[in-house]
Scaffold this motif. Structure first.
Motif, mmCIF file in Angstrom:
data_model
loop_
_atom_site.group_PDB
_atom_site.id
_atom_site.type_symbol
_atom_site.label_atom_id
_atom_site.label_comp_id
_atom_site.label_asym_id
_atom_site.label_seq_id
_atom_site.Cartn_x
_atom_site.Cartn_y
_atom_site.Cartn_z
ATOM 1 N N ILE A 232 -117.272 36.434 17.603
ATOM 2 C CA ILE A 232 -117.746 35.715 16.422
ATOM 3 C C ILE A 232 -117.231 34.287 16.409
ATOM 4 O O ILE A 232 -117.962 33.342 16.075
ATOM 5 N N TRP A 233 -115.948 34.087 16.766
ATOM 6 C CA TRP A 233 -115.389 32.736 16.790
ATOM 7 C C TRP A 233 -116.138 31.855 17.789
ATOM 8 O O TRP A 233 -116.432 30.697 17.494
ATOM 9 N N THR A 234 -116.415 32.388 18.961
ATOM 10 C CA THR A 234 -117.120 31.602 19.970
ATOM 11 C C THR A 234 -118.557 31.332 19.547
ATOM 12 O O THR A 234 -119.095 30.250 19.801
ATOM 13 N N TRP A 235 -119.201 32.283 18.928
ATOM 14 C CA TRP A 235 -120.574 32.097 18.466
ATOM 15 C C TRP A 235 -120.675 30.933 17.476
ATOM 16 O O TRP A 235 -121.638 30.157 17.505
ATOM 17 N N ASN A 236 -119.704 30.790 16.601
ATOM 18 C CA ASN A 236 -119.751 29.775 15.558
ATOM 19 C C ASN A 236 -119.221 28.416 16.004
ATOM 20 O O ASN A 236 -119.236 27.479 15.198
ATOM 21 N N SER A 274 -133.395 27.851 9.757
ATOM 22 C CA SER A 274 -132.631 27.863 11.006
ATOM 23 C C SER A 274 -131.250 28.477 10.802
ATOM 24 O O SER A 274 -130.758 29.220 11.660
ATOM 25 N N ALA A 275 -130.619 28.175 9.652
ATOM 26 C CA ALA A 275 -129.318 28.783 9.367
ATOM 27 C C ALA A 275 -129.433 30.297 9.213
ATOM 28 O O ALA A 275 -128.548 31.046 9.644
ATOM 29 N N LEU A 276 -130.531 30.752 8.601
ATOM 30 C CA LEU A 276 -130.738 32.191 8.439
ATOM 31 C C LEU A 276 -130.914 32.870 9.796
ATOM 32 O O LEU A 276 -130.334 33.936 10.054
ATOM 33 N N LEU A 277 -131.713 32.260 10.674
ATOM 34 C CA LEU A 277 -131.902 32.834 12.007
ATOM 35 C C LEU A 277 -130.605 32.821 12.815
ATOM 36 O O LEU A 277 -130.359 33.733 13.612
ATOM 37 N N GLY A 278 -129.780 31.795 12.623
ATOM 38 C CA GLY A 278 -128.510 31.760 13.328
ATOM 39 C C GLY A 278 -127.476 32.717 12.773
ATOM 40 O O GLY A 278 -126.558 33.129 13.484
ATOM 41 N N LEU A 279 -127.626 33.087 11.492
ATOM 42 C CA LEU A 279 -126.664 33.982 10.855
ATOM 43 C C LEU A 279 -126.973 35.451 11.099
ATOM 44 O O LEU A 279 -126.062 36.285 11.155
ATOM 45 N N ILE A 280 -128.237 35.783 11.246
ATOM 46 C CA ILE A 280 -128.627 37.188 11.375
ATOM 47 C C ILE A 280 -127.978 37.873 12.585
ATOM 48 O O ILE A 280 -127.480 38.997 12.462
ATOM 49 N N THR A 282 -125.071 37.376 14.158
ATOM 50 C CA THR A 282 -123.662 37.681 13.910
ATOM 51 C C THR A 282 -123.509 38.731 12.818
ATOM 52 O O THR A 282 -122.594 39.562 12.876
ATOM 53 N N LEU A 283 -124.388 38.710 11.817
ATOM 54 C CA LEU A 283 -124.332 39.725 10.770
ATOM 55 C C LEU A 283 -124.651 41.105 11.322
ATOM 56 O O LEU A 283 -123.964 42.090 11.007
ATOM 57 N N VAL A 284 -125.657 41.194 12.178
ATOM 58 C CA VAL A 284 -125.996 42.471 12.809
ATOM 59 C C VAL A 284 -124.857 42.937 13.711
ATOM 60 O O VAL A 284 -124.489 44.126 13.722
ATOM 61 N N PHE A 285 -124.275 42.022 14.468
ATOM 62 C CA PHE A 285 -123.145 42.369 15.333
ATOM 63 C C PHE A 285 -121.975 42.906 14.525
ATOM 64 O O PHE A 285 -121.338 43.895 14.904
ATOM 65 N N PHE A 286 -121.686 42.262 13.393
ATOM 66 C CA PHE A 286 -120.582 42.717 12.556
ATOM 67 C C PHE A 286 -120.870 44.082 11.950
ATOM 68 O O PHE A 286 -119.970 44.934 11.865
#
Length: 303
Positions: A232-236, A274-280, A282-286
């Protein structure tokens, strides 16, 4: 018929079936104190504060620019508007950026955890000379801001031909994340039971076998938590990918979001999409690894 009949007396050794707890006794276990209600109210309040930005991203992602200019960012959309999502998807080639972020984050998570385990095994269990100074040096290196590292890393990777290559970012974040992982795991491995290690050594196990068959299985919950956090840290991360991944084919999702912003103009609805697509992702991964994360955090608290 004068025979008297004896009345059986109760055996003092027999107490009968165990009595069930009364409703009052059961209710007293779950009765909440005023302090519990205060903590619950604070937790709900914090949850709402955290959920407000996500809620605003969602409602503005499906709002047209005209609707946004008319009603503002806090109102619900009058109609379902998906052109912002489609525009961002096609403009930045979102599947390509999604794969770049997933590949970089996944490789960093695996490599950083592996390097952290090897370093921590040498420092915490191997007890090499100068162990304390090495741990302090690793901690100080982990506290350096990324801005200080940009020019030396840029010069280094340009000289070796890895500039504008995803492996440059993978190597950088592997070292950065493993510094934190080494510091954390070395303190954990330093308290490892010596009797277990000595028993494995007496059975003829080598250092590598002790690491893979004794240390690794016991510390697996902690390693799972580290891997999730590293991913998650690397993704962000934004600054280092922005500096080292300049071509369109190598950029990550956070870097791709910035192409929608100009000096004096910004499409709010498309940026929210774009923020929603980028957040989904990591949210699914979590959500997928939520149970693993909970078990790993509470593993050391319950014996």
């Amino acid at each position: 018929m004068s025979a008297t009949t004896k009345v059986p007396t109760e055996d003092p050794r027999f107490d009968g079936p165990p009595s069930r707890p009364t409703g009052k006794a059961r209710g007293s276990r779950t009765r909440k104190t005023p302090g519990d209600w205060v903590m619950l109210a604070l937790a709900v309040l914090v949850g709402l504060v955290i959920a407000v930005p996500f809620f605003m991203i969602v409602i503005n992602s499906f709002k047209s620019p005209a609707d946004y200019n008319t009603s503002g960012p806090l109102s619900l959309p009058t109609s379902l508007y998906t052109d912002g999502l489609v525009a961002f998807w096609e403009r930045v080639n979102f599947p390509e950026k999604l794969w770049n972020s997933f590949f970089i984050s996944g490789m960093v998570a695996v490599l950083a955890v592996t390097l952290s385990v090897l370093n921590a095994f040498a420092l915490g269990i191997g007890r090499i000379k100068g162990r304390m100074w090495i741990v302090v040096l690793i901690l100080l290196a982990n506290m350096l801001p990324q801005e200080v590292l940009l020019y030396p890393l840029y010069f280094m990777f340009r000289e070796v031909g890895l500039y504008d290559n995803v492996w440059a970012v993978i190597i950088i974040f592997t070292v950065i994340q493993s510094a934190f992982g080494t510091y954390l795991l070395s303190s954990v491995y330093s308290t490892f039971p010596k009797e277990m290690l000595e028993a494995a050594s007496l059975d003829g196990a080598s250092r590598f076998q002790i690491l893979t068959r004794v240390v690794f299985p016991i510390s697996r919950p902690t390693l799972s938590v580290l891997m999730i956090f590293f991913f998650i840290w690397t993704w962000n991360e934004f600054l280092i990918p922005l500096t080292f991944l300049v071509s369109n084919a190598t950029q990550t999702v956070p870097v791709a979001i910035t192409v929608l912003q100009g000096d004096r103009l910004m499409d709010v609805t498309t940026t929210s999409a774009s923020a929603l697509l980028g957040l989904i992702p990591t949210l699914v991964f979590f959500l997928i690894f939520q149970r693993t994360l909970t078990r790993g955090i509470t593993a050391g608290a319950v014996k």
